[in-house]
Design a protein around this motif. Structure first.
Motif, PDB file in Angstrom:
ATOM      1  N   MET A   1      -8.027  -3.956   6.677  1.00  0.00           N
ATOM      2  CA  MET A   1      -7.398  -2.818   7.351  1.00  0.00           C
ATOM      3  C   MET A   1      -8.414  -1.682   7.414  1.00  0.00           C
ATOM      4  O   MET A   1      -9.088  -1.400   6.418  1.00  0.00           O
ATOM      5  CB  MET A   1      -6.182  -2.327   6.550  1.00  0.00           C
ATOM      6  N   GLY A   2      -8.513  -1.058   8.579  1.00  0.00           N
ATOM      7  CA  GLY A   2      -9.402   0.094   8.715  1.00  0.00           C
ATOM      8  C   GLY A   2      -8.704   1.345   8.232  1.00  0.00           C
ATOM      9  O   GLY A   2      -7.632   1.684   8.714  1.00  0.00           O
ATOM     10  N   LEU A   3      -9.308   2.014   7.273  1.00  0.00           N
ATOM     11  CA  LEU A   3      -8.782   3.316   6.813  1.00  0.00           C
ATOM     12  C   LEU A   3      -9.682   4.388   7.403  1.00  0.00           C
ATOM     13  O   LEU A   3     -10.893   4.376   7.189  1.00  0.00           O
ATOM     14  CB  LEU A   3      -8.805   3.378   5.279  1.00  0.00           C
TER      15      LEU A   3
ATOM     16  N   GLY B   1       6.210   3.585   5.565  1.00  0.00           N
ATOM     17  CA  GLY B   1       5.255   2.502   5.864  1.00  0.00           C
ATOM     18  C   GLY B   1       5.834   1.513   6.869  1.00  0.00           C
ATOM     19  O   GLY B   1       6.597   1.888   7.772  1.00  0.00           O
ATOM     20  N   ASP B   2       5.488   0.242   6.707  1.00  0.00           N
ATOM     21  CA  ASP B   2       5.965  -0.772   7.653  1.00  0.00           C
ATOM     22  C   ASP B   2       7.484  -0.906   7.654  1.00  0.00           C
ATOM     23  O   ASP B   2       8.062  -1.384   8.634  1.00  0.00           O
ATOM     24  CB  ASP B   2       5.335  -2.144   7.337  1.00  0.00           C
ATOM     25  N   ALA B   3       8.147  -0.522   6.588  1.00  0.00           N
ATOM     26  CA  ALA B   3       9.619  -0.553   6.580  1.00  0.00           C
ATOM     27  C   ALA B   3      10.157   0.408   7.638  1.00  0.00           C
ATOM     28  O   ALA B   3      11.191   0.162   8.246  1.00  0.00           O
ATOM     29  CB  ALA B   3      10.147  -0.174   5.193  1.00  0.00           C
TER      30      ALA B   3
ATOM     31  N   SER C   1       0.832  -1.218   0.000  1.00  0.00           N
ATOM     32  CA  SER C   1       0.000   0.000   0.000  1.00  0.00           C
ATOM     33  C   SER C   1       0.862   1.262   0.000  1.00  0.00           C
ATOM     34  O   SER C   1       0.538   2.246  -0.680  1.00  0.00           O
ATOM     35  CB  SER C   1      -0.874   0.024   1.246  1.00  0.00           C
ATOM     36  N   THR C   2       1.946   1.258   0.759  1.00  0.00           N
ATOM     37  CA  THR C   2       2.773   2.463   0.872  1.00  0.00           C
ATOM     38  C   THR C   2       3.393   2.827  -0.472  1.00  0.00           C
ATOM     39  O   THR C   2       3.259   3.961  -0.951  1.00  0.00           O
ATOM     40  CB  THR C   2       3.916   2.231   1.892  1.00  0.00           C
ATOM     41  N   GLY C   3       4.074   1.849  -1.069  1.00  0.00           N
ATOM     42  CA  GLY C   3       4.778   2.111  -2.327  1.00  0.00           C
ATOM     43  C   GLY C   3       3.818   2.462  -3.454  1.00  0.00           C
ATOM     44  O   GLY C   3       4.084   3.369  -4.252  1.00  0.00           O
TER      45      GLY C   3
ATOM     46  N   TYR D   1       9.646  -1.352  -7.785  1.00  0.00           N
ATOM     47  CA  TYR D   1      10.269  -2.677  -7.833  1.00  0.00           C
ATOM     48  C   TYR D   1       9.705  -3.546  -6.717  1.00  0.00           C
ATOM     49  O   TYR D   1       9.694  -3.127  -5.552  1.00  0.00           O
ATOM     50  CB  TYR D   1      11.787  -2.557  -7.661  1.00  0.00           C
ATOM     51  N   GLU D   2       9.237  -4.730  -7.077  1.00  0.00           N
ATOM     52  CA  GLU D   2       8.599  -5.619  -6.102  1.00  0.00           C
ATOM     53  C   GLU D   2       9.249  -6.995  -6.147  1.00  0.00           C
ATOM     54  O   GLU D   2       9.479  -7.561  -7.215  1.00  0.00           O
ATOM     55  CB  GLU D   2       7.096  -5.707  -6.425  1.00  0.00           C
ATOM     56  N   ARG D   3       9.495  -7.533  -4.964  1.00  0.00           N
ATOM     57  CA  ARG D   3      10.133  -8.853  -4.828  1.00  0.00           C
ATOM     58  C   ARG D   3       9.271  -9.994  -5.378  1.00  0.00           C
ATOM     59  O   ARG D   3       9.777 -10.912  -6.024  1.00  0.00           O
ATOM     60  CB  ARG D   3      10.405  -9.089  -3.345  1.00  0.00           C
TER      61      ARG D   3
HETATM   62  C1  LIG Z   1      -3.586  -8.626  10.887  1.00  0.00           C
HETATM   63  C2  LIG Z   1      -3.314  -7.186  10.579  1.00  0.00           C
HETATM   64  C3  LIG Z   1      -4.333  -6.250  10.688  1.00  0.00           C
HETATM   65  C4  LIG Z   1      -4.093  -4.906  10.402  1.00  0.00           C
HETATM   66  N1  LIG Z   1      -5.102  -3.997  10.548  1.00  0.00           N
HETATM   67  C5  LIG Z   1      -4.880  -2.693  10.294  1.00  0.00           C
HETATM   68  C6  LIG Z   1      -5.934  -1.719  10.434  1.00  0.00           C
HETATM   69  O1  LIG Z   1      -7.071  -2.027  10.788  1.00  0.00           O
HETATM   70  N2  LIG Z   1      -5.654  -0.406  10.167  1.00  0.00           N
HETATM   71  C7  LIG Z   1      -4.402  -0.029   9.799  1.00  0.00           C
HETATM   72  O2  LIG Z   1      -4.187   1.183   9.606  1.00  0.00           O
HETATM   73  N3  LIG Z   1      -3.392  -0.919   9.649  1.00  0.00           N
HETATM   74  C8  LIG Z   1      -3.599  -2.233   9.876  1.00  0.00           C
HETATM   75  N4  LIG Z   1      -2.586  -3.143   9.719  1.00  0.00           N
HETATM   76  C9  LIG Z   1      -1.259  -2.674   9.267  1.00  0.00           C
HETATM   77  C10 LIG Z   1      -1.179  -2.581   7.747  1.00  0.00           C
HETATM   78  O3  LIG Z   1      -1.578  -3.794   7.157  1.00  0.00           O
HETATM   79  C11 LIG Z   1       0.242  -2.234   7.324  1.00  0.00           C
HETATM   80  O4  LIG Z   1       0.734  -1.158   8.089  1.00  0.00           O
HETATM   81  C12 LIG Z   1       0.338  -1.863   5.855  1.00  0.00           C
HETATM   82  O5  LIG Z   1      -0.225  -2.887   5.072  1.00  0.00           O
HETATM   83  C13 LIG Z   1       1.786  -1.629   5.465  1.00  0.00           C
HETATM   84  O6  LIG Z   1       1.921  -1.529   4.070  1.00  0.00           O
HETATM   85  P1  LIG Z   1       3.367  -1.505   3.420  1.00  0.00           P
HETATM   86  O7  LIG Z   1       3.144  -1.219   1.966  1.00  0.00           O
HETATM   87  O8  LIG Z   1       4.251  -0.596   4.184  1.00  0.00           O
HETATM   88  O9  LIG Z   1       3.928  -2.967   3.628  1.00  0.00           O
HETATM   89  P2  LIG Z   1       3.530  -4.303   2.846  1.00  0.00           P
HETATM   90  O10 LIG Z   1       2.088  -4.333   2.534  1.00  0.00           O
HETATM   91  O11 LIG Z   1       4.108  -5.422   3.639  1.00  0.00           O
HETATM   92  O12 LIG Z   1       4.295  -4.168   1.459  1.00  0.00           O
HETATM   93  C14 LIG Z   1       5.688  -4.332   1.357  1.00  0.00           C
HETATM   94  C15 LIG Z   1       5.998  -4.858  -0.031  1.00  0.00           C
HETATM   95  O13 LIG Z   1       7.414  -4.914  -0.205  1.00  0.00           O
HETATM   96  C16 LIG Z   1       7.754  -6.136  -0.838  1.00  0.00           C
HETATM   97  N5  LIG Z   1       9.136  -6.477  -0.502  1.00  0.00           N
HETATM   98  C17 LIG Z   1       9.613  -7.037   0.646  1.00  0.00           C
HETATM   99  N6  LIG Z   1      10.929  -7.192   0.576  1.00  0.00           N
HETATM  100  C18 LIG Z   1      11.324  -6.720  -0.641  1.00  0.00           C
HETATM  101  C19 LIG Z   1      12.569  -6.608  -1.292  1.00  0.00           C
HETATM  102  N7  LIG Z   1      13.726  -7.036  -0.724  1.00  0.00           N
HETATM  103  N8  LIG Z   1      12.613  -6.055  -2.538  1.00  0.00           N
HETATM  104  C20 LIG Z   1      11.458  -5.622  -3.149  1.00  0.00           C
HETATM  105  N9  LIG Z   1      10.242  -5.722  -2.565  1.00  0.00           N
HETATM  106  C21 LIG Z   1      10.178  -6.252  -1.327  1.00  0.00           C
HETATM  107  C22 LIG Z   1       6.747  -7.139  -0.295  1.00  0.00           C
HETATM  108  O14 LIG Z   1       6.627  -8.271  -1.096  1.00  0.00           O
HETATM  109  C23 LIG Z   1       5.480  -6.285  -0.249  1.00  0.00           C
HETATM  110  O15 LIG Z   1       4.742  -6.356  -1.446  1.00  0.00           O
HETATM  111  C24 LIG Z   1      -2.797  -4.495   9.991  1.00  0.00           C
HETATM  112  C25 LIG Z   1      -1.778  -5.443   9.871  1.00  0.00           C
HETATM  113  C26 LIG Z   1      -2.025  -6.773  10.149  1.00  0.00           C
HETATM  114  C27 LIG Z   1      -0.899  -7.781  10.014  1.00  0.00           C
END
Ligand SMILES: Cc1cc2nc3c(=O)[nH]c(=O)nc-3n(C[C@H](O)[C@H](O)[C@H](O)COP(=O)(O)OP(=O)(O)OC[C@H]3O[C@@H](n4cnc5c(N)ncnc54)[C@H](O)[C@@H]3O)c2cc1C
Length: 427
Positions: free
Chosen positions: A61-63, A328-330, A28-30, A47-49
């Motif tokens: 996820m709640g937005l 984001g989660d990173a 979602s972040t990227g 770029y995605e793994r």
């Molecule tokens: C059970 C659960 C419930 C949740 N509920 C909520 C909620 O109600 N409300 C809320 O605000 N948040 C919620 N969250 C948190 C939310 O899901 C995350 O904060 C959000 O999805 C983070 O998105 P992201 O894009 O940062 O990470 P991700 O969605 O993990 O995306 C990271 C991407 O990077 C890729 N990647 C990894 N390593 C590499 C690499 N070396 N090279 C290239 N690509 C790579 C991965 O494959 C992935 O596609 C919840 C989380 C969980 C686990």
């Protein structure tokens, strides 16, 4: 490409010109960031793994407070379809909502969290929406970073031996971010477990049972139930796309429990199921029944609650004059029971997009402008993300301690975040 690498060989540039933003990770972040960059006509590549868009794991996820940030980033035609990415696209999202918390033992209402517009998004559906129209290179796992000696460029190297160069790189590669490891080292980059764990269950039921799970007095979309014995129950609709066939609905449920952080959980799948059922027998309905009805061999996934606080002094990274940063989660993986990670992730993408626009569209590509924009972003994101990591941990602890449930951040602060983060549109 001249420069220094943390390891390995340097090979050739693969894709496009060098004046672009490299976005690592198509979560979602990227993707939200890439949508914003595309809207602002700033060149980018994601770029995605993973080899394709199929996800191993799904959840909802709640937005809530970050809706205006997402609105800024994505085109109106995508925003108009956000309703369809919800777990139940057939229930119109109200302008204001109340999330009931019940006593897991008795079913008694113990509190209601008030929220503005609250979308319950399914992770795979919102990702599919955000992917639309974007340039994503699949099967590209980042493995190294190279910084040009003139201070202007950054090169991402991938596990398949290819590489690409851009003006800056935004790492949105999730919980176990490789870029975080490259920036602070493997020990410091590790997520920290906290003393709670769970097993995620996704189940379907017969028509009558599915209707029962959503029937009054239960909330039709989600039910949250701390339990006096120190457990936390969650039950929500995960897939209600087919309104006429409740037997096709999927429900998402778990009970989280105390498990010391240093304990390695080696339960088998069947043992996780048996353990969830055992805990559920202490709960009232609909929790009791939804677990009881789950087949003994149903696949579930175990998860320890984990986090990483970007504001800890030893977690500070060098952004190489704004050439690399985390989002984001990173940047701030947090426990999920306060439902904030996605909202902060979208806020990060929004602030990064605005920051990159500020120098890109002015035509000033100097390192100083880029460094200033990324420093501004980090100065806001790091304390905000750190605060939320700590609040989410405090919330998870309180939700498993009956004496403290009513004092938990969720109960006291609702879905709201700090004053500064809530003023999105002031930026
Ligand atoms: C059970 C659960 C419930 C949740 N509920 C909520 C909620 O109600 N409300 C809320 O605000 N948040 C919620 N969250 C948190 C939310 O899901 C995350 O904060 C959000 O999805 C983070 O998105 P992201 O894009 O940062 O990470 P991700 O969605 O993990 O995306 C990271 C991407 O990077 C890729 N990647 C990894 N390593 C590499 C690499 N070396 N090279 C290239 N690509 C790579 C991965 O494959 C992935 O596609 C919840 C989380 C969980 C686990």
């Amino acid at each position: 490409m001249e420069g220094s690498s943390t390891n390995g060989q340097v090979s050739t540039v693969q894709f496009g010109g060098e004046n672009k933003v490299l976005v690592i990770g198509a979560g979602s972040t990227g993707l939200a960031l890439a949508q914003g960059l595309k809207k602002a006509r700033i060149p980018y590549v994601v770029y995605e793994r993973d080899e394709n868009a199929t996800r191993k794991r799904n959840w909802s996820m709640g937005l809530h407070w970050a809706v205006p940030a997402l609105q800024y980033l994505i085109p109106d035609e995508l925003l108009a379809r956000i309703q369809g990415t919800q777990t139940d696209p057939n229930v119109p999202t109200k302008d204001a909502d109340q999330l009931p918390f019940i006593n897991g033992q008795t079913g008694e209402l113990i509190g209601e969290i008030k929220s503005d517009k609250f979308y319950r998004l399914r992770r795979d559906k919102i990702r599919a929406l955000l992917l639309e129209g974007l340039d994503v290179r699949w099967g590209k796992a980042i493995s190294d970073l190279i910084y040009s000696t003139d201070g202007r460029k950054i090169t991402a190297r991938f596990a398949d031996g290819t590489e690409d160069t851009g003006s800056l790189l935004i790492a949105s590669d999730g919980l176990h971010s490789t870029v975080r490891t490259l920036l602070v080292g493997s020990e410091k980059a590790k997520v920290t477990p906290i003393d709670f764990a769970t097993a995620m269950c996704f189940t379907k039921h017969s028509r009558d049972r599915a209707l029962f799970l959503r029937a009054k007095p239960h909330h039709p979309l989600y039910q949250v139930a701390p339990h006096p014995n120190g457990y936390f129950g969650w039950l929500s609709l995960h897939d209600g796309d087919d309104p006429d066939h409740p037997e096709n609905w999927t429900f998402y449920h778990y009970i989280s429990f105390r498990e010391p952080r240093n304990v390695t959980n080696d339960r088998s799948n069947a043992e996780h199921v048996a353990h969830q059922k055992e805990l559920a027998r202490q709960f009232t309905d609909p929790f009791k029944s939804v677990f009881e009805w789950m087949p003994d061999d149903h696949p579930v996934w175990y998860g320890k609650l984990r986090q990483w606080d970007p504001s800890e002094p030893e977690h500070k990274w060098d952004d190489h004059d704004g050439r690399v940063t985390l989002a984001g989660d990173a940047a701030h993986p947090m426990t999920f029971q306060r439902g904030q990670g996605f909202n902060h992730a979208i806020m990060d993408s929004f602030l990064l997009c605005k920051g990159i626009e500020s120098f890109w569209n002015s035509g000033d590509f100097s390192s100083e402008q880029r460094a200033a924009a990324i420093t501004d972003y980090e100065n806001e994101m790091i304390p905000r993300g750190g605060e939320e990591v700590r609040l989410s941990e405090a919330n998870s602890i309180a939700m498993h301690d009956w004496e403290k449930v009513m004092q938990s951040p969720s109960m006291k602060k609702g879905m709201h975040v700090s004053h500064q983060a809530a003023r999105i549109m002031d930026y």
